[in-house]
Scaffold this motif. Structure first.
Motif, PDB file in Angstrom:
ATOM      1  N   VAL A 190      50.884   1.183 131.567  1.00 12.78           N
ATOM      2  CA  VAL A 190      51.637   2.430 131.420  1.00 12.78           C
ATOM      3  C   VAL A 190      51.702   2.798 129.947  1.00 12.78           C
ATOM      4  N   PHE A 191      51.218   3.993 129.620  1.00 13.77           N
ATOM      5  CA  PHE A 191      51.374   4.532 128.279  1.00 13.77           C
ATOM      6  C   PHE A 191      52.598   5.430 128.267  1.00 13.77           C
ATOM      7  N   VAL A 192      53.534   5.143 127.368  1.00 15.44           N
ATOM      8  CA  VAL A 192      54.701   6.005 127.173  1.00 15.44           C
ATOM      9  C   VAL A 192      54.475   6.776 125.887  1.00 15.44           C
ATOM     10  N   TRP A 193      54.253   8.087 126.042  1.00 15.35           N
ATOM     11  CA  TRP A 193      53.967   8.944 124.902  1.00 15.35           C
ATOM     12  C   TRP A 193      55.257   9.618 124.450  1.00 15.35           C
ATOM     13  N   SER A 194      55.577   9.474 123.158  1.00 13.35           N
ATOM     14  CA  SER A 194      56.744  10.123 122.553  1.00 13.35           C
ATOM     15  C   SER A 194      56.238  11.086 121.491  1.00 13.35           C
ATOM     16  N   CYS A 208      51.701   7.598 118.682  1.00 16.79           N
ATOM     17  CA  CYS A 208      52.787   8.166 119.479  1.00 16.79           C
ATOM     18  C   CYS A 208      52.946   7.464 120.823  1.00 16.79           C
ATOM     19  N   ALA A 209      52.086   6.489 121.119  1.00 12.66           N
ATOM     20  CA  ALA A 209      52.074   5.862 122.447  1.00 12.66           C
ATOM     21  C   ALA A 209      52.483   4.398 122.362  1.00 12.66           C
ATOM     22  N   THR A 210      53.160   3.961 123.407  1.00 13.01           N
ATOM     23  CA  THR A 210      53.508   2.555 123.597  1.00 13.01           C
ATOM     24  C   THR A 210      52.924   2.094 124.917  1.00 13.01           C
ATOM     25  N   LEU A 211      52.149   1.033 124.875  1.00 12.54           N
ATOM     26  CA  LEU A 211      51.531   0.509 126.097  1.00 12.54           C
ATOM     27  C   LEU A 211      52.401  -0.596 126.677  1.00 12.54           C
ATOM     28  N   LEU A 212      52.859  -0.388 127.917  1.00  7.79           N
ATOM     29  CA  LEU A 212      53.642  -1.387 128.635  1.00  7.79           C
ATOM     30  C   LEU A 212      52.748  -1.987 129.723  1.00  7.79           C
ATOM     31  N   LYS A 213      52.580  -3.285 129.715  1.00 11.49           N
ATOM     32  CA  LYS A 213      51.724  -3.915 130.721  1.00 11.49           C
ATOM     33  C   LYS A 213      52.199  -5.327 130.992  1.00 11.49           C
ATOM     34  N   ARG A 214      51.834  -5.805 132.173  1.00 11.02           N
ATOM     35  CA  ARG A 214      52.146  -7.157 132.598  1.00 11.02           C
ATOM     36  C   ARG A 214      50.912  -7.745 133.286  1.00 11.02           C
ATOM     37  N   PRO A 215      50.758  -9.073 133.248  1.00  4.24           N
ATOM     38  CA  PRO A 215      49.612  -9.680 133.932  1.00  4.24           C
ATOM     39  C   PRO A 215      49.619  -9.357 135.434  1.00  4.24           C
ATOM     40  N   HIS A 216      48.465  -9.079 135.963  1.00  7.36           N
ATOM     41  CA  HIS A 216      48.265  -8.791 137.391  1.00  7.36           C
ATOM     42  C   HIS A 216      49.023  -7.540 137.841  1.00  7.36           C
ATOM     43  N   HIS A 217      49.369  -6.672 136.892  1.00  7.66           N
ATOM     44  CA  HIS A 217      50.118  -5.457 137.219  1.00  7.66           C
ATOM     45  C   HIS A 217      49.293  -4.218 136.862  1.00  7.66           C
ATOM     46  N   THR A 218      48.030  -4.263 137.187  1.00  6.11           N
ATOM     47  CA  THR A 218      47.128  -3.139 136.937  1.00  6.11           C
ATOM     48  C   THR A 218      46.195  -2.981 138.128  1.00  6.11           C
ATOM     49  N   PRO A 219      45.756  -1.737 138.411  1.00  5.84           N
ATOM     50  CA  PRO A 219      46.209  -0.492 137.778  1.00  5.84           C
ATOM     51  C   PRO A 219      47.616  -0.129 138.204  1.00  5.84           C
ATOM     52  N   VAL A 220      48.313   0.579 137.347  1.00  5.69           N
ATOM     53  CA  VAL A 220      49.653   1.066 137.690  1.00  5.69           C
ATOM     54  C   VAL A 220      49.496   2.333 138.526  1.00  5.69           C
ATOM     55  N   THR A 221      49.947   2.275 139.761  1.00  6.74           N
ATOM     56  CA  THR A 221      49.773   3.389 140.701  1.00  6.74           C
ATOM     57  C   THR A 221      51.068   4.150 140.965  1.00  6.74           C
ATOM     58  N   THR A 234      57.887   0.754 137.241  1.00  6.13           N
ATOM     59  CA  THR A 234      56.446   0.830 137.464  1.00  6.13           C
ATOM     60  C   THR A 234      56.054  -0.064 138.627  1.00  6.13           C
ATOM     61  N   SER A 235      54.962   0.326 139.305  1.00  7.41           N
ATOM     62  CA  SER A 235      54.452  -0.468 140.416  1.00  7.41           C
ATOM     63  C   SER A 235      52.936  -0.439 140.396  1.00  7.41           C
ATOM     64  N   SER A 236      52.344  -1.422 141.075  1.00  7.24           N
ATOM     65  CA  SER A 236      50.893  -1.507 141.178  1.00  7.24           C
ATOM     66  C   SER A 236      50.528  -1.899 142.601  1.00  7.24           C
ATOM     67  N   ALA A 237      49.424  -1.325 143.094  1.00  8.89           N
ATOM     68  CA  ALA A 237      48.966  -1.645 144.441  1.00  8.89           C
ATOM     69  C   ALA A 237      48.439  -3.064 144.547  1.00  8.89           C
ATOM     70  N   THR A 238      48.246  -3.744 143.420  1.00  5.91           N
ATOM     71  CA  THR A 238      47.765  -5.123 143.434  1.00  5.91           C
ATOM     72  C   THR A 238      48.874  -6.144 143.202  1.00  5.91           C
ATOM     73  N   ASP A 239      50.113  -5.677 143.016  1.00  7.48           N
ATOM     74  CA  ASP A 239      51.205  -6.573 142.626  1.00  7.48           C
ATOM     75  C   ASP A 239      52.413  -6.325 143.537  1.00  7.48           C
ATOM     76  N   THR A 240      52.976  -7.412 144.053  1.00  7.27           N
ATOM     77  CA  THR A 240      54.170  -7.301 144.892  1.00  7.27           C
ATOM     78  C   THR A 240      55.439  -7.143 144.062  1.00  7.27           C
ATOM     79  N   THR A 241      55.324  -7.256 142.748  1.00  4.28           N
ATOM     80  CA  THR A 241      56.480  -7.144 141.855  1.00  4.28           C
ATOM     81  C   THR A 241      56.521  -5.774 141.207  1.00  4.28           C
ATOM     82  N   MET A 242      57.691  -5.154 141.201  1.00  4.76           N
ATOM     83  CA  MET A 242      57.937  -3.947 140.418  1.00  4.76           C
ATOM     84  C   MET A 242      58.650  -4.360 139.133  1.00  4.76           C
ATOM     85  N   TYR A 243      58.498  -3.544 138.091  1.00  7.09           N
ATOM     86  CA  TYR A 243      59.135  -3.842 136.812  1.00  7.09           C
ATOM     87  C   TYR A 243      60.007  -2.667 136.387  1.00  7.09           C
TER      88      TYR A 243
END
Length: 493
Positions: A190-194, A208-221, A234-243
């Motif tokens: 997830v890119f958060v653009w300010s 202007c961007a901050t990249l938020l990511k976690r292992p096995h949490h891509t792609p963010v859908t 955030t959620s991903s179709a490959t991950d059972t965990t939301m953040y």
């Protein structure tokens, strides 16, 4: 009598004269070459097997490197490496087959996975992949085919947000109570653009961007902001965990549930007390965000494709991938169900989950087809209009909607048709349109169309009802107790 409206009609041009006029043509899109195409630009070079495997592992992953090492030519060149790679592949294939059996959706990877779960029709080839209206002003963000986000507002230059790692954009969401902050979910996270509202730069830098990511949490859908703008989920179709992210501190809290599969659909309720999440399996959940406890529900087959909240946060509408139906779930009354709803149940239980509309494919009088499986739904913030985008129909269906203490009520309003050869790909309602409801449609040609629905004074009754239901919902949520709940969709009305 239902009316088919043409997208070329001039009705309402005065109302939308202050809206940005957008047409995403092929000339505007600068689609970057993929890795396979870019390799053709350079002459091939000879390299030893070890260097080649390192490059493949870096570009395509360990599994691709093992497959390359296990090829007969490479085994002959390096028997030891080939022997190790062959046996590792066998072990990996066993675990992969088990994983695919439990989660069939994981057979799709990268762009194919995003296209499979996206709420955009024909995501892979659509000129416009996402539309997001700013919650407080007439400002629109479009994610386009060339992996850029374009920000349109009247009388201001168009800003283009793009960086080389922001690929495969699946979702875009403006941050509430902010001027120019947005979250962009893509293949890398997830890119958060300010952005600076006073800056005249049309191409903001990656500073202007901050990249938020976690292992096995891509792609963010899926991305959704809390109504107060303090939290990002955030959620991903490959991950059972939301953040749940605190963006300023770049800190996160995981929200885990093991069963159901990866999470494809997330939506925070306008009242901020609930969250809807749907998985790649038959499971979806309604969360209480005060303690992050969930009520678990199930559909009979397929998965939830799209969902949207009523403005009061008491009702959620959703559709599945296997049934041409809109379901209405009154979330302020949750019941523990031990048997499917299509069996005989007391009337009070049936009122907790009802079929709001039957969208079986039909033919209109002028030869159009409408209905079938739903790709996306959008509900305006006054709760008066619901727009439905279908998988196979060239029309957008619009319903009159209202919310009462017994649930949501839908009545057909009209169909919207594009120009010759156009099909609708994305729909969204403007959130700050005071005169009524403003529906925005992105057509397959790249044309952006705005459809105003102007309400008469009689429609003020609907707004009064909405406020009454909101107060009713608040009182119910204060006195309700969370129970584990199971829902089974039923086909007969």
């Amino acid at each position: 009598m239902l009316v088919v409206l043409s997208s070329t009609a001039e009705d309402g041009e005065i109302v939308v004269s202050s809206h940005p006029k957008v047409n995403i043509t092929k000339e505007l899109l600068h689609t970057s070459l993929n890795r396979q195409d870019s390799r053709r630009v350079f002459l091939p070079v000879s390299e030893n097997i070890f260097k080649r495997l390192v490059n493949i592992c870096y570009e395509n992953g360990l599994y691709e490197a093992l497959e390359t090492a296990a090829e007969p030519d490479n085994v002959a060149a390096s028997p030891v490496v080939g022997f190790i790679a062959t046996h590792l592949l066998r072990v990996a294939n066993i675990f992969t087959s088990i994983r695919y059996t439990l989660h069939p959706h994981l057979r799709e990877l990268g762009d194919n996975l995003i296209a499979a779960v996206s709420e955009t029709r024909n995501w892979a080839h659509s000129p416009v992949r996402c539309i997001s209206w700013h919650p407080h002003c007439t400002k629109m963000a479009l994610a386009t085919l060339d992996d850029s986000v374009r920000i349109y507002a009247c009388d201001t230059p168009t800003r283009i947000i793009k960086c080389k790692t922001q690929r495969g954009i699946a979702c875009v969401a403006w941050r509430p109570l902010s001027a120019l902050v947005m979250a962009v979910g893509c293949d890398k996270g997830v890119f958060v653009w300010s952005l600076d509202p006073t800056s005249m730069a049309t191409r903001p830098t990656t500073n202007c961007a901050t990249l938020l990511k976690r292992p096995h949490h891509t792609p963010v859908t899926g991305v959704t902001w809390g109504p107060q703008g303090d939290l990002l989920l955030t959620s991903s179709a490959t991950d059972t965990t939301m953040y749940v992210w605190d963006v300023e501190l770049e800190e996160f809290s995981p929200v885990r549930r093991v069963d159901g599969g990866g999470v494809t659909v997330v939506s925070w309720s306008p009242c901020s007390t609930k969250l809807f999440s749907a998985t790649t399996g038959t499971t979806f959940r309604v969360w209480d965000t005060s303690q992050w406890t969930a009520d678990r529900w199930n559909v009979i087959s397929g998965r939830v494709q799209t969902a949207c909240w009523s403005p009061c946060g008491s009702v959620v509408l959703f559709c599945t991938t296997t049934e041409p139906l809109i379901y209405s779930l009154f979330v302020t009354k949750l019941f523990s169900l031990s048997t499917p709803l299509y069996q005989e149940q007391p009337s009070e239980l049936l009122q907790s989950a009802l079929i709001a509309a039957d969208l079986t494919l039909m033919h209109t009088g002028d030869g159009h087809t409408v209905g079938g499986l739903v790709v996306s739904m959008a509900w305006d913030n006054k709760g008066c209009r619901l727009a439905v985008l279908f998988r196979d129909s060239p029309l957008v269906a619009v319903f009159r909607s209202s919310v009462t203490p017994t649930g949501a009520h839908l009545a057909p309003c009209c169909f919207i048709n594009g120009s010759s050869g156009e099909i609708p790909n994305v729909i969204s309602f403007q959130q700050n349109f005071e005169e009524g409801s403003m529906l925005t449609i992105a057509w397959s040609s790249g044309r952006i169309q705005h459809y105003p629905f102007i309400y008469s004074p009689v429609d003020n009754v609907v707004e009064y009802t909405r406020r009454s239901v909101m107060e009713h919902s608040r009182l119910m949520s204060d006195s309700s107790v969370n129970n584990s709940t199971f829902f089974n969709s039923f086909k007969s009305m």
